[in-house]
Write an enzyme that holds these catalytic residues in place. Structure first.
Site, short mmCIF file in Angstrom:
data_model
loop_
_atom_site.label_atom_id
_atom_site.label_comp_id
_atom_site.label_asym_id
_atom_site.label_seq_id
_atom_site.Cartn_x
_atom_site.Cartn_y
_atom_site.Cartn_z
N HIS A 410 0.81 -1.22 0.00
CA HIS A 410 0.00 0.00 0.00
C HIS A 410 0.84 1.27 0.00
CE1 HIS A 410 -3.74 1.94 -0.12
NE2 HIS A 410 -4.37 1.32 0.86
N ASP A 414 -2.39 1.63 -4.60
CA ASP A 414 -3.64 1.98 -3.92
C ASP A 414 -4.74 0.99 -4.28
OD1 ASP A 414 -2.61 4.23 -2.59
OD2 ASP A 414 -2.91 5.47 -4.37
#
Length: 438
Positions: A410, A414
């Site tokens: 992350h 995304d």
């Protein structure tokens, strides 16, 4: 009578591609005298830590940039007063006038100690967490190579400025056998959470020592979980078209090409197409930089006879047809079974798939294969009743279904990119051409 002039100390160029450096700490304070060649500060780049020697003898007048400042190459970082009379520059300084930084005094003390009788090996019985968790790019790079997590790095005693971990501290720790590798940290902050010191009954039984590969796998997995914030996205795919096509053509494929047609080359083919659609998933992280890879090399997690896992790599998967993929996959699988994989067979992966369905798992939450930014787990293909749309309306039919789970980093991937990519892979599975020729 001696005269003096000033010298502008600038951020040195540490390499061809280096455009800036981070000041780690100053070893000489403003107003302190030093000799030419003395180390006056330390600078970190994205490749290495550097000690910067004094270019002249003199006194440090002004420091323009402090520790942790990022300074472009060639920019002035300090002003030195240079004494033309060498005697002036090298004159002894009274203790009361000495302004040499404590770090420099400590370095001198450590050097004198090292020159004497050898001292006992450091004690690592406790695992206190260092207050200074600033790690230079060089320290992080060494940690990656040795599969050391940030949690373990924080337990290593640092001798640098404000307790900063130095390269020598890290190598000294490695020489002692990494005693903090599995220890629990002791927090200094009284308000911080402490891992309870519990005594577990681990039971009795056969004791099996971890082999070297299992230790490396353990280190790699722990490092990955501590380095990359993992997020996992799930989708479901209707595999009926692909399953039916393979069942119909696998015998003809083997007779024509002399290669078994498993699901793996079909999976690799679809994943490579999706990677081309979303190239940012085919990446790695280098500090604050994201490297989008040119080649699409698909790693396939494979079990060895010992039970350990290894990841042989299908190089340039997007450029190969199904026959070439099947040949490549079968050859790598055979090498893995016979423990004959070469070093080149397991290098260069840019994206990894793990077929957990092989072991009967419905789905999995895979751990990213560093330094990649995503890994795809493919569950078991299972028949069940599904509602499908037909020309005459909704109907219930028996379909071959499979879950896909994508774990992604992350920091750079995304939810939109991760979710879109795994959905695209599922689309390629579902839209498999049933009229395709072998």
């Amino acid at each position: 009578m001696s005269t003096t002039n000033t010298f502008s100390l600038k951020m040195p160029k540490m390499g061809e591609s280096i455009t800036e450096g981070t000041i780690i700490n100053w070893l000489v304070s403003e107003g302190a005298y030093f000799e030419e060649g003395d180390i006056i500060l330390e600078v970190a780049t994205d490749k290495v830590d550097n000690e910067v020697p004094a270019p002249v003898s003199g006194k440090l007048i002004t420091i323009h940039h402090k520790a942790k400042d990022v300074v472009p190459v060639g920019q002035e970082i300090a002003v030195i007063e240079v004494a033309e009379d060498a005697e002036q520059a090298l004159k002894p300084v009274k203790k009361s006038e000495t302004k040499v930084a404590p770090e420099a005094q400590k370095l001198k003390k450590d050097a004198n100690k090292a020159a004497g009788a050898p001292s006992a090996a450091p004690s690592f019985k406790t695992a206190a967490v260092n207050a200074n968790t600033f790690f230079s790019p060089l320290i992080i790079e060494i940690a990656k190579q040795q599969h050391i997590s940030f949690e373990e790095l924080a337990r290593i005693p640092g001798t640098g400025h404000e307790g900063r971990l130095r390269k020598s501290d890290l190598f000294k720790y490695l020489d002692t056998g990494r005693p903090y590798q599995f220890s629990q940290a002791v927090a200094h902050d009284p308000t911080a959470y402490r891992i309870p010191q519990l005594t577990f009954d681990k039971g009795k039984g056969k004791i099996v020592e971890m082999d070297r590969m299992r230790q490396m796998i353990a280190d790699h997995m722990v490092y990955s979980k501590h380095t990359a914030p993992h997020v996992t996205a799930y989708v479901e795919a209707d595999m009926t078209n692909m399953v039916n096509w393979r069942n119909k053509h696998k015998k003809a494929f083997e007779e024509k090409y002399g290669e078994r047609l498993t699901f793996t080359p079909l999976f690799v083919e679809a994943v490579a197409k999706a990677v081309k659609d979303f190239p940012n998933i085919n990446a790695s992280v280098d500090g604050n930089k994201i490297i989008i890879k040119d080649a699409i090399n698909i790693g396939m997690a494979t079990a060895l006879p010992s039970g350990n896992l290894i990841v042989p790599v299908v190089k340039n998967a997007d450029t190969k047809d199904l026959r070439a993929l099947a040949t490549n996959v079968n050859a790598l699988a055979a090498k893995a079974r016979d423990n004959k994989l070469a070093a080149d067979d397991i290098k260069g992966s840019t994206f990894t798939i793990s077929n957990v369905g092989t072991f009967g798992s419905v789905m999995g939450t895979p751990i990213i294969n560093q330094p990649e930014v995503a890994i795809l787990a493919l569950g078991i293909i299972k028949k069940r009743a599904e509602v499908i749309e037909t020309e005459t309306g909704d109907e219930i039919a028996i379909r071959s279904m499979m879950y896909l789970s994508l774990s992604f980093d992350h920091r750079v991937v995304d939810g939109y990119l991760g979710g879109s990519f795994v959905r695209r892979v599922a689309d390629y599975f579902e839209q498999f051409d049933v009229n395709r020729n072998v």
